[in-house]
Write a protein that holds these residues in place. Structure first.
Motif, PDB file in Angstrom:
ATOM      1  N   GLU A 197       0.843  -1.221  -0.157  1.00 11.99           N
ATOM      2  CA  GLU A 197      -0.105  -0.120  -0.176  1.00 11.99           C
ATOM      3  C   GLU A 197       0.993   1.187  -0.063  1.00 11.99           C
ATOM      4  O   GLU A 197       0.512   2.171  -0.723  1.00 11.99           O
ATOM      5  N   LYS A 198       1.969   1.321   0.708  1.00 12.45           N
ATOM      6  CA  LYS A 198       2.921   2.385   0.816  1.00 12.45           C
ATOM      7  C   LYS A 198       4.047   2.284  -0.279  1.00 12.45           C
ATOM      8  O   LYS A 198       4.859   3.507  -0.189  1.00 12.45           O
ATOM      9  N   GLU A 199       3.928   1.358  -1.175  1.00 14.39           N
ATOM     10  CA  GLU A 199       4.966   1.248  -2.200  1.00 14.39           C
ATOM     11  C   GLU A 199       6.327   1.414  -1.840  1.00 14.39           C
ATOM     12  O   GLU A 199       7.178   2.169  -2.293  1.00 14.39           O
ATOM     13  N   VAL A 200       6.529   0.647  -0.623  1.00 17.45           N
ATOM     14  CA  VAL A 200       8.049   0.531  -0.152  1.00 17.45           C
ATOM     15  C   VAL A 200       8.774  -0.685  -0.522  1.00 17.45           C
ATOM     16  O   VAL A 200       8.184  -1.864  -0.334  1.00 17.45           O
ATOM     17  N   ARG A 230       2.316   0.541  11.559  1.00 22.66           N
ATOM     18  CA  ARG A 230       2.132   1.983  12.117  1.00 22.66           C
ATOM     19  C   ARG A 230       3.653   2.536  11.858  1.00 22.66           C
ATOM     20  O   ARG A 230       3.670   3.936  11.173  1.00 22.66           O
ATOM     21  N   TYR A 231       4.583   2.067  12.051  1.00 24.91           N
ATOM     22  CA  TYR A 231       5.852   2.509  11.645  1.00 24.91           C
ATOM     23  C   TYR A 231       6.030   2.591  10.300  1.00 24.91           C
ATOM     24  O   TYR A 231       6.632   3.879   9.733  1.00 24.91           O
ATOM     25  N   ILE A 232       5.810   1.992   9.486  1.00 23.11           N
ATOM     26  CA  ILE A 232       5.760   2.008   7.965  1.00 23.11           C
ATOM     27  C   ILE A 232       5.101   3.168   7.405  1.00 23.11           C
ATOM     28  O   ILE A 232       5.441   4.032   6.727  1.00 23.11           O
ATOM     29  N   TYR A 266       7.086   6.238   6.179  1.00 25.80           N
ATOM     30  CA  TYR A 266       7.056   6.795   4.491  1.00 25.80           C
ATOM     31  C   TYR A 266       5.496   7.178   4.322  1.00 25.80           C
ATOM     32  O   TYR A 266       4.870   7.115   3.324  1.00 25.80           O
ATOM     33  N   ALA A 267       5.381   8.242   5.183  1.00 27.31           N
ATOM     34  CA  ALA A 267       3.927   8.806   5.053  1.00 27.31           C
ATOM     35  C   ALA A 267       3.614   9.500   3.611  1.00 27.31           C
ATOM     36  O   ALA A 267       2.739   9.809   3.169  1.00 27.31           O
ATOM     37  N   LYS A 268       4.804   9.965   3.064  1.00 26.57           N
ATOM     38  CA  LYS A 268       4.656  10.580   1.971  1.00 26.57           C
ATOM     39  C   LYS A 268       4.576   9.959   0.613  1.00 26.57           C
ATOM     40  O   LYS A 268       4.612  10.621  -0.499  1.00 26.57           O
ATOM     41  N   LYS A 293      -1.241   7.686   0.969  1.00 31.22           N
ATOM     42  CA  LYS A 293      -0.832   8.758   1.985  1.00 31.22           C
ATOM     43  C   LYS A 293      -1.858   8.912   3.147  1.00 31.22           C
ATOM     44  O   LYS A 293      -1.708   9.257   4.359  1.00 31.22           O
ATOM     45  N   GLY A 294      -2.953   8.224   3.142  1.00 36.97           N
ATOM     46  CA  GLY A 294      -4.065   8.348   4.109  1.00 36.97           C
ATOM     47  C   GLY A 294      -4.319   6.923   4.822  1.00 36.97           C
ATOM     48  O   GLY A 294      -5.059   6.980   5.686  1.00 36.97           O
ATOM     49  N   LEU A 295      -3.263   6.055   4.535  1.00 36.73           N
ATOM     50  CA  LEU A 295      -3.513   4.756   5.148  1.00 36.73           C
ATOM     51  C   LEU A 295      -3.576   4.836   6.626  1.00 36.73           C
ATOM     52  O   LEU A 295      -4.387   3.973   7.486  1.00 36.73           O
ATOM     53  N   TYR A 296      -2.839   5.691   7.246  1.00 36.52           N
ATOM     54  CA  TYR A 296      -2.911   5.979   8.761  1.00 36.52           C
ATOM     55  C   TYR A 296      -3.443   7.258   9.194  1.00 36.52           C
ATOM     56  O   TYR A 296      -2.978   7.691  10.368  1.00 36.52           O
TER      57      TYR A 296
END
Length: 218
Positions: free
Chosen positions: A25-28, A74-76, A80-82, A86-89
């Motif tokens: 989801e965060k494309e990490v 939560r850490y991820i 990697y908020a940006k 971006k709204g996952l958390y």
């Protein structure tokens, strides 16, 4: 180029798959490192330095380690908020609090009975273990009560924490996937109008489809 985060454990693990879905989801970018639990690799000193309780997943990023899948997620989301979703958390204190309360509901109310059912109905037969029918009955009743609460909540909003898909929904994917697809108790979800609609939507996300593909035997 930065070293990808490392995730230790098999994708079939519900806790590992939760972290993998979040990373997608965060494309990490990440490196998945196998842990042969049948051979007890998760109890070896080398792994216990990463996960002191000898469970999966283990997680490494920037030279430090984390354990417990929900904390890792939560850490991820924060680090990697940006990028990615971006709204996952959430993006403000109220949104995060709403997500957190449903994450707590997942961890404390949904996960205990659903985890027992996943083990007894999906994994025990594969492991040639006798199923505990009393545990199955008791935990099915507990799960029904939780899903009744979800049904009411989801009559008011598209997802658990509001009208956007968040970590609160994602965290329910692993156990629900097994119950719907690998047991005969899928109707607990699919026969509830709002829960069924919600499950159909969250399980169709590309991030989760990628994890499910990883779970298939090579």
């Amino acid at each position: 180029m930065a070293t990808p985060v490392k995730v230790y454990g098999p994708p079939i693990s519900t806790a590992v798959s939760r972290v993998l879905a979040c990373l997608h989801e965060k494309e990490v970018p990440y490196q998945l490192i196998p842990v042969n639990m049948a051979k007890g690799e998760h109890k070896k000193p080398k792994f216990l330095k990463i996960q002191p309780f000898g469970q999966v997943p283990g997680f490494e990023d920037d030279g430090f380690t984390l354990f417990e899948s929900r904390s890792i997620c939560r850490y991820i989301c924060d680090k990697y908020a940006k990028q990615g979703n971006k709204g996952l958390y959430g993006d403000n204190p109220l949104a995060k609090a709403s997500i957190d309360q449903w994450l707590e509901a997942e961890g404390q109310s949904f996960s205990p009975p659903s985890s027992v059912l996943v083990f007894q109905l999906a994994f025990a037969p594969r492991m040639k273990l006798k199923q505990d029918q009393v545990a199955i009955r008791q935990n099915e009743e507990k799960l029904k009560k939780v899903l009744d609460v979800f049904e009411e909540r989801l009559s008011e909003s598209r997802f658990l924490a509001g009208d956007e898909f968040t970590l609160a929904d994602l965290s329910h994917l692993p156990n629900t996937h097994y119950l719907v697809n690998a047991t005969d108790r899928g109707e607990l979800f699919t026969e509830r109008d709002n829960v069924g609609r919600w499950w159909s939507e969250i399980s169709s996300r590309e991030s989760w489809k990628k994890v499910v593909e990883m779970q298939k035997p090579a």
